[in-house]
Design a protein around this motif. Structure first.
Motif, PDB file in Angstrom:
ATOM      1  N   ASP A  66       7.031  93.205  -0.992  1.00  0.00           N
ATOM      2  CA  ASP A  66       6.265  91.989  -1.305  1.00  0.00           C
ATOM      3  C   ASP A  66       5.473  92.166  -2.598  1.00  0.00           C
ATOM      4  OD1 ASP A  66       7.181  90.893   1.048  1.00  0.00           O
ATOM      5  OD2 ASP A  66       5.305  91.168   2.153  1.00  0.00           O
ATOM      6  N   MET A  67       4.874  93.351  -2.737  1.00  0.00           N
ATOM      7  CA  MET A  67       4.062  93.606  -3.927  1.00  0.00           C
ATOM      8  C   MET A  67       4.918  93.573  -5.196  1.00  0.00           C
ATOM      9  SD  MET A  67       0.826  93.904  -3.323  1.00  0.00           S
ATOM     10  CE  MET A  67       0.054  94.801  -4.655  1.00  0.00           C
ATOM     11  N   GLN A  70       6.101  89.884  -5.877  1.00  0.00           N
ATOM     12  CA  GLN A  70       5.064  89.013  -6.451  1.00  0.00           C
ATOM     13  C   GLN A  70       4.765  89.408  -7.894  1.00  0.00           C
ATOM     14  OE1 GLN A  70       1.657  89.547  -7.386  1.00  0.00           O
ATOM     15  NE2 GLN A  70       1.858  91.776  -7.040  1.00  0.00           N
ATOM     16  N   ARG A  71       4.772  90.711  -8.150  1.00  0.00           N
ATOM     17  CA  ARG A  71       4.489  91.181  -9.511  1.00  0.00           C
ATOM     18  C   ARG A  71       5.579  90.710 -10.474  1.00  0.00           C
ATOM     19  NH1 ARG A  71       4.386  97.519  -9.942  1.00  0.00           N
ATOM     20  NH2 ARG A  71       6.523  97.356 -10.701  1.00  0.00           N
ATOM     21  N   ASP A 200      -0.470  95.157 -14.649  1.00  0.00           N
ATOM     22  CA  ASP A 200      -0.955  95.056 -13.274  1.00  0.00           C
ATOM     23  C   ASP A 200      -2.056  96.102 -13.100  1.00  0.00           C
ATOM     24  OD1 ASP A 200       1.336  96.803 -13.646  1.00  0.00           O
ATOM     25  OD2 ASP A 200       1.203  97.285 -11.535  1.00  0.00           O
ATOM     26  N   ALA A 206      -6.964  99.765  -2.552  1.00  0.00           N
ATOM     27  CA  ALA A 206      -5.494  99.793  -2.456  1.00  0.00           C
ATOM     28  C   ALA A 206      -4.972 101.185  -2.774  1.00  0.00           C
ATOM     29  CB  ALA A 206      -4.891  98.767  -3.402  1.00  0.00           C
ATOM     30  N   ALA A 249      -2.807  89.596  -6.471  1.00  0.00           N
ATOM     31  CA  ALA A 249      -1.489  89.728  -5.839  1.00  0.00           C
ATOM     32  C   ALA A 249      -1.405  88.962  -4.523  1.00  0.00           C
ATOM     33  CB  ALA A 249      -1.186  91.205  -5.602  1.00  0.00           C
ATOM     34  N   MET A 253       1.361  86.288  -3.457  1.00  0.00           N
ATOM     35  CA  MET A 253       2.216  86.508  -2.275  1.00  0.00           C
ATOM     36  C   MET A 253       2.196  85.283  -1.363  1.00  0.00           C
ATOM     37  SD  MET A 253       1.133  90.476  -1.786  1.00  0.00           S
ATOM     38  CE  MET A 253       1.599  90.845  -0.142  1.00  0.00           C
ATOM     39  N   ASN A 259       4.545  87.163   2.143  1.00  0.00           N
ATOM     40  CA  ASN A 259       3.315  87.722   2.671  1.00  0.00           C
ATOM     41  C   ASN A 259       3.579  88.179   4.099  1.00  0.00           C
ATOM     42  OD1 ASN A 259       0.658  88.328   3.134  1.00  0.00           O
ATOM     43  ND2 ASN A 259       0.087  86.215   3.601  1.00  0.00           N
ATOM     44  N   ASP A 280      -6.464  93.789  -7.407  1.00  0.00           N
ATOM     45  CA  ASP A 280      -5.079  94.122  -7.070  1.00  0.00           C
ATOM     46  C   ASP A 280      -4.261  92.956  -7.556  1.00  0.00           C
ATOM     47  OD1 ASP A 280      -5.112  96.621  -5.473  1.00  0.00           O
ATOM     48  OD2 ASP A 280      -6.509  95.449  -4.269  1.00  0.00           O
TER      49      ASP A 280
END
Ligand SMILES: C[S@@+](CC[C@H](N)C(=O)[O-])C[C@H]1O[C@@H](n2cnc3c(N)ncnc32)[C@H](O)[C@@H]1O
Length: 288
Positions: A66-67, A70-71, A200, A206, A249, A253, A259, A280
């Motif tokens: 997911d990270m 989204q990035r 980023d 995190a 982020a 998401m 998410n 983040d």
């Protein structure tokens, strides 16, 4: 100039070794997303790079996926918008890994795209993209950030040939010690044609959770997530950089419906109480 810690104490340093593995790992998430019917990105080349991913990276946590998705989405959007709004004619992707944006984004032909990474990775990438046609001029450059002067030479070349450059650091700063990020910010600041910098950032909370997860699943990179400034984008102000836009982020998401672990928002939100200005997510920096 820039110290990048070894990403492995045991991994090999062959093209299929650990450094390339992190890039292939990112590509594997982009390949996975591109295969979905409701895909948010379409990277037809990602699967090629993910193919020989080392078994050490077999754990593919959904949160990490997911990270990365989204990035990728927010970088795609911001790259196109920034090129248009800032009349950018040059993009310098530092430690590009297996990013294929010059081949998959609708970029203006005027853009020259410098794609930089360690020599082994760059060689392999060029081989695997041999049959692909870029949308703009692409120049592959070998870059070892540990070697003083290599980045400056690329920036000077870009300065001679283009008037307004966008620099990208994606999935890179989090591996660097703070001094190295400071050095990078200063080096970029010395080159007046670098107008904007897209990166980023990670919060200290995190970093803590991800280092713990990495220690469980990828013990060889367990402790290398480093740069996570408590003051978030404000870290860059002393070196001449100010945020033009900030993209947390978790919000991205939610917007793109990737998410899968709603708890993470709550956990990071609570942890941010200890570093309220941390981020983040993605920040687009411009010169002060
Ligand atoms: C996590 S990957 C990110 C790659 C790409 N930007 C992405 O988001 O998919 C980190 C990248 O840093 C590169 N890298 C590691 N050490 C480096 C160094 N000393 N100089 C230049 N690049 C380096 C690796 O080869 C790898 O491509």
């Amino acid at each position: 100039m820039t110290e990048i810690p070894e990403m492995s104490s045991r991994g090999s340093h062959t093209p299929a070794g650990t450094l390339s593995d992190t890039a292939a790992w990112m590509a594997s998430f982009r390949a996975q997303e591109s295969a979905r019917r409701d895909r948010r990105i379409d990277d037809p080349y990602a699967a090629r790079f993910a193919k020989n991913l080392s078994g050490r990276f077999a754990h593919r946590g959904q949160l990490a996926a997911d990270m990365v998705v989204q990035r990728t989405v927010v970088f795609d959007e911001l790259i196109l918008k920034t090129i248009a709004e800032h009349a950018i004619d040059c993009v310098i992707n530092i430690a590009a890994g297996y990013d294929t944006r010059p081949y998959r984004l609708q970029l203006p032909e005027r853009v020259v795209w410098f794609d930089t990474d360690l020599p082994d990775l760059t060689t392999r990438k060029k081989e695997l993209l041999d049959d692909a046609t870029p949308k703009c001029a692409v120049e592959f450059r070998n870059l070892d950030l540990r070697e003083a002067g290599q980045l400056a030479a690329i920036l000077e070349d870009a300065n001679r040939r283009a008037s307004r450059a966008l620099v990208i650091t994606e999935g890179l700063l989090l591996y660097l010690p703070e001094d190295s990020v400071r050095g990078l910010a200063e080096t970029l600041g010395l080159h007046p044609n670098v107008s904007v910098w897209l990166t980023d950032l990670m919060s200290p909370a995190a970093r803590f959770f991800m280092n713990r997860a990495a220690a469980r699943h990828l013990d060889h990179i367990g402790e290398i997530l480093r740069f996570a400034p408590r003051n978030g984008p404000a870290f860059f102000a002393p070196y001449g950089w100010t945020p033009e836009s900030v993209h947390p982020a978790f919000r991205v998401m939610q917007r793109i419906d990737r998410n899968s672990n709603p708890m993470i928002g709550a956990v990071l939100g609570a942890a941010k109480l200890f570093a309220p200005a941390s981020l983040d997510g993605t920040v687009l920096l411009r010169r002060l």
